[in-house]
Design an enzyme around this catalytic site. Structure first.
Site, PDB file in Angstrom:
ATOM      1  N   CYS A  68       0.875  -1.185   0.000  1.00 54.61           N
ATOM      2  CA  CYS A  68       0.000   0.000   0.000  1.00 54.61           C
ATOM      3  C   CYS A  68       0.904   1.225   0.000  1.00 54.61           C
ATOM      4  O   CYS A  68       2.091   1.119  -0.358  1.00 54.61           O
ATOM      5  CB  CYS A  68      -0.962  -0.024   1.181  1.00 54.61           C
ATOM      6  N   ARG A  74      -3.311  -0.745   5.385  1.00 54.57           N
ATOM      7  CA  ARG A  74      -3.898  -1.838   4.602  1.00 54.57           C
ATOM      8  C   ARG A  74      -2.975  -3.035   4.419  1.00 54.57           C
ATOM      9  O   ARG A  74      -3.368  -4.181   4.697  1.00 54.57           O
ATOM     10  CB  ARG A  74      -4.320  -1.299   3.216  1.00 54.57           C
ATOM     11  N   ASP A 181      -8.214   3.741   1.055  1.00 48.50           N
ATOM     12  CA  ASP A 181      -7.259   4.156   2.087  1.00 48.50           C
ATOM     13  C   ASP A 181      -8.039   4.620   3.324  1.00 48.50           C
ATOM     14  O   ASP A 181      -8.782   5.600   3.257  1.00 48.50           O
ATOM     15  CB  ASP A 181      -6.424   5.308   1.500  1.00 48.50           C
TER      16      ASP A 181
HETATM   17  P1  4NP Z   1      -1.731   2.738   4.037  1.00 46.99           P
HETATM   18  O1  4NP Z   1      -2.420   4.080   4.620  1.00 46.99           O
HETATM   19  O2  4NP Z   1      -1.183   3.128   2.687  1.00 46.99           O
HETATM   20  O3  4NP Z   1      -2.868   1.790   3.934  1.00 46.99           O
HETATM   21  O4  4NP Z   1      -0.669   2.345   5.036  1.00 46.99           O
HETATM   22  C1  4NP Z   1      -1.762   5.301   4.738  1.00 46.99           C
HETATM   23  C2  4NP Z   1      -0.913   5.512   5.789  1.00 46.99           C
HETATM   24  C3  4NP Z   1      -0.289   6.740   5.938  1.00 46.99           C
HETATM   25  C4  4NP Z   1      -0.533   7.745   5.026  1.00 46.99           C
HETATM   26  C5  4NP Z   1      -1.379   7.527   3.966  1.00 46.99           C
HETATM   27  C6  4NP Z   1      -2.009   6.303   3.818  1.00 46.99           C
HETATM   28  N1  4NP Z   1       0.097   9.008   5.191  1.00 46.99           N
HETATM   29  O5  4NP Z   1      -0.196   9.907   4.400  1.00 46.99           O
HETATM   30  O6  4NP Z   1       0.906   9.183   6.108  1.00 46.99           O
END
Ligand code: 4NP
Length: 208
Positions: A68, A74, A181
């Site tokens: 991700c 995720r 997300d």
């Molecule tokens: P992930 O979610 O891609 O599912 O781990 C996110 C975690 C952090 C951020 C964005 C999406 N961020 O912008 O810090």
């Protein structure tokens, strides 16, 4: 599902240790038992052959990488859920296309929703995907289209590109559905992500 590593592990353990103990027993019977009997040629050859086979079996088992953006919401859930289903029959890891959270624990809301389903993801730490992942893993699952496009851009050749898939296409082929997300949303987003990944990993399991 690939049972080969488990069965081979059992076979190798049995073969190796019975031969080793056989050698030691033989030495004892002859009243000349000493530690050097562990290193007789028969034992060393058995060791090399059995662990050679073991290595080949490990290489043959499938490796899955969940990807991700941040590797804290995720993909740690996808990794944890698949691991809980597959045990040690496949190698599963996760990574992020961005490096904002490298070294961090999964988001506490991911940890919580996993825990509610008896899945422990607290041993995971975020990392960023590296070029060697495209060589090492057999299946690289992107959680959404943006990450899919970034992974395809990183891949160096057709073989590497062919490993990259949208995870929800396992359930709904060619529909390119994103696992949304949940980072800026509430707990329900995490519950929804868990449900989607639970279903997708059931499908992945069928092909391992
Ligand atoms: P992930 O979610 O891609 O599912 O781990 C996110 C975690 C952090 C951020 C964005 C999406 N961020 O912008 O810090």
């Amino acid at each position: 599902m690939n049972f080969a590593p488990t069965l081979f592990g059992w076979f190798i353990e049995k073969t190796f240790f019975s031969l080793l103990l056989g050698n030691l027993g033989q030495s004892k019977k002859l009243n000349n038992f000493d530690i050097h009997s562990c290193f007789c040629p028969q034992t060393i050859i058995t060791f090399l052959i059995t662990f050679g086979i073991w290595k080949i079996v490990l290489i043959m088992s499938k490796k899955v990488l969940m990807v991700c953006l941040g590797n804290i919401c995720r993909s740690p859930l996808a990794e944890g859920i698949l691991k809980s289903k597959v045990g040690e029959d496949a190698i599963v890891d996760s990574a992020g296309t961005a490096g904002y959270h490298v070294g961090h624990l999964p988001d506490e809301r991911s940890i919580e929703v996993a825990k509610l389903n008896d899945v422990d993801i607290t041993n995971q730490r975020a990392r960023r995907i590296s070029p060697s992942d495209f060589e090492e893993y057999d299946y690289i699952y992107a959680m959404d289209e943006e990450n899919y496009n970034n992974l395809i851009a990183m891949a160096k050749n057709d073989t590497q590109r062919s490993k990259v898939r949208m995870i929800m296409n396992e359930l709904y082929p060619n529909e390119n559905i994103d696992v949304p997300d949940p980072y800026y949303g509430g707990d329900n987003g995490f519950k929804n992500v868990y449900k989607m990944l639970d279903q997708a990993t059931d499908k992945i399991l069928e092909k391992l």
